[in-house]
Design a protein around this motif. Structure first.
Motif, short mmCIF file in Angstrom:
data_model
loop_
_atom_site.label_atom_id
_atom_site.label_comp_id
_atom_site.label_asym_id
_atom_site.label_seq_id
_atom_site.Cartn_x
_atom_site.Cartn_y
_atom_site.Cartn_z
N SER A 260 0.78 -1.23 0.00
CA SER A 260 0.00 0.00 0.00
C SER A 260 0.82 1.28 0.00
O SER A 260 0.28 2.35 -0.28
CB SER A 260 -0.92 0.02 1.23
N ALA A 261 2.08 1.21 0.32
CA ALA A 261 2.90 2.43 0.44
C ALA A 261 3.12 3.07 -0.93
O ALA A 261 3.24 2.38 -1.94
CB ALA A 261 4.24 2.09 1.08
N ARG A 262 3.21 4.39 -0.92
CA ARG A 262 3.49 5.15 -2.14
C ARG A 262 4.96 5.55 -2.23
O ARG A 262 5.32 6.40 -3.01
CB ARG A 262 2.62 6.40 -2.17
N CYS A 263 5.77 4.93 -1.39
CA CYS A 263 7.20 5.19 -1.40
C CYS A 263 7.92 3.84 -1.30
O CYS A 263 7.29 2.80 -1.20
CB CYS A 263 7.60 6.11 -0.25
N ASP A 264 9.24 3.88 -1.33
CA ASP A 264 10.01 2.66 -1.19
C ASP A 264 9.82 2.08 0.21
O ASP A 264 9.63 2.83 1.18
CB ASP A 264 11.50 2.94 -1.40
N VAL A 265 9.89 0.76 0.30
CA VAL A 265 9.79 0.07 1.59
C VAL A 265 10.96 -0.90 1.68
O VAL A 265 11.20 -1.68 0.77
CB VAL A 265 8.46 -0.71 1.73
N PHE A 266 11.68 -0.81 2.78
CA PHE A 266 12.81 -1.70 3.04
C PHE A 266 12.37 -2.63 4.16
O PHE A 266 12.10 -2.18 5.27
CB PHE A 266 14.03 -0.87 3.45
N VAL A 267 12.26 -3.92 3.86
CA VAL A 267 11.81 -4.90 4.84
C VAL A 267 13.04 -5.58 5.43
O VAL A 267 13.83 -6.20 4.72
CB VAL A 267 10.87 -5.94 4.21
N VAL A 268 13.20 -5.45 6.74
CA VAL A 268 14.32 -6.05 7.45
C VAL A 268 13.84 -7.39 7.99
O VAL A 268 12.87 -7.46 8.75
CB VAL A 268 14.80 -5.14 8.61
N ARG A 269 14.52 -8.44 7.60
CA ARG A 269 14.17 -9.78 8.05
C ARG A 269 14.59 -9.93 9.50
O ARG A 269 15.75 -9.69 9.86
CB ARG A 269 14.89 -10.82 7.18
N LEU A 270 13.64 -10.31 10.34
CA LEU A 270 13.91 -10.45 11.78
C LEU A 270 14.00 -11.92 12.15
O LEU A 270 13.28 -12.75 11.62
CB LEU A 270 12.78 -9.79 12.58
N ALA A 271 14.89 -12.23 13.07
CA ALA A 271 15.03 -13.61 13.54
C ALA A 271 13.84 -13.96 14.40
O ALA A 271 13.32 -13.13 15.12
CB ALA A 271 16.33 -13.74 14.34
N GLU A 272 13.46 -15.19 14.32
CA GLU A 272 12.34 -15.68 15.14
C GLU A 272 12.82 -16.08 16.50
O GLU A 272 13.89 -16.52 16.71
CB GLU A 272 11.66 -16.87 14.46
#
Length: 175
Positions: A163-175
Motif C-alpha cells: 500500500s505504500a506510495r514510497c520505497d519500503v525496506f523490509v528487514v528480516r527479523l530472527a524468530e
C-alpha cells in the motif's frame, strides 16, 4: 503517474542511461517499530539498518509506533460487567509506556535529527498516514517471515509493502 522519489512514467530515454543514473537520495526515512515481546531484535536491527541509510543519504529519521484502542463490546448487549473506562485507562497506560520506550530508543541512537512519535490506530494505517503526511520516501519495517496460517492472515509488513506510495525496506527479523 505515481508520486515518489523518481518519475516512473514511460520515457523515451536510453535504457542504459536510465540503468546507470544514480537514484535520488532519501530525504526522510521512517522506521515503524513494534514493542511486542518478540520484537526486541527489531528494536536493534531495523533502526540500525535505517541509520546506515540515513547517514549515507544525510536524511531525516523518524521512528513511530502505533497503539490500537482496545475493543470492548457495547455493554448494553453484553452481560460482561466491565467498565469501558478501564479499557481507556489501560490504553493510555500502554500509550504512555510506548512514549517512554520511544524516547529512550531515540536518545540511544547516535544521530541528531531523530523525530519520534507514538500514534493511535492500527499499525498499517498509522505508518501509511504518517508516511504520506510527512513526505517520507523510505519506510523501514521488520518482518518475521511467518509461514502457514500466520502468512495467510497477512502481516503489517506485507500490508505496508502493498500500500505504500514510497520505497519500503523490509528487514528480516530472527524468530
Amino acid at each position: 503517474m505515481r508520486e515518489g522519489r523518481e518519475d516512473v512514467s514511460p520515457t523515451t530515454e536510453d535504457p542504459v542511461e536510465l540503468a546507470n543514473r544514480k537514484p535520488d537520495p532519501y530525504r526522510h526515512i521512517l522506521v515503524a517499530l513494534d514493542f511486542t515481546p518478540h520484537s526486541s531484535h527489531a528494536l536493534a536491527l531495523a533502526p540500525a539498518r535505517a541509520l546506515e541509510l540515513v547517514r549515507l543519504h544525510d536524511s531525516k529519521l523518524s521512528l513511530i509506533h502505533a497503539v490500537e484502542n482496545s475493543f470492548y463490546p457495547d455493554l448494553g448487549y453484553d452481560p460482561l460487567m466491565i467498565d469501558p473506562g478501564e479499557f481507556a485507562e489501560l490504553d493510555q497506560q500502554i500509550h504512555d509506556q510506548a512514549v517512554l520506550r520511544m524516547e529512550q530508543l531515540a536518545k540511544s541512537l547516535d544521530y541528531a535529527d531523530v523525530q519520534h512519535d507514538v500514534l493511535w490506530g492500527t499499525p498499517k494505517s498509522a505508518v501509511l498516514s504518517y508516511a504520506e503526511a510527512q513526505k517520507v520516501d523510505l519506510i523501514v519495517v521488520g518482518s518475521h517471515g511467518r509461514h502457514g496460517i500466520a502468512k495467510l492472515l497477512g502481516s503489517t509488513a506485507v500490508a505496508i509493502v502493498h500500500s505504500a506510495r514510497c520505497d519500503v525496506f523490509v528487514v528480516r527479523l530472527a524468530e
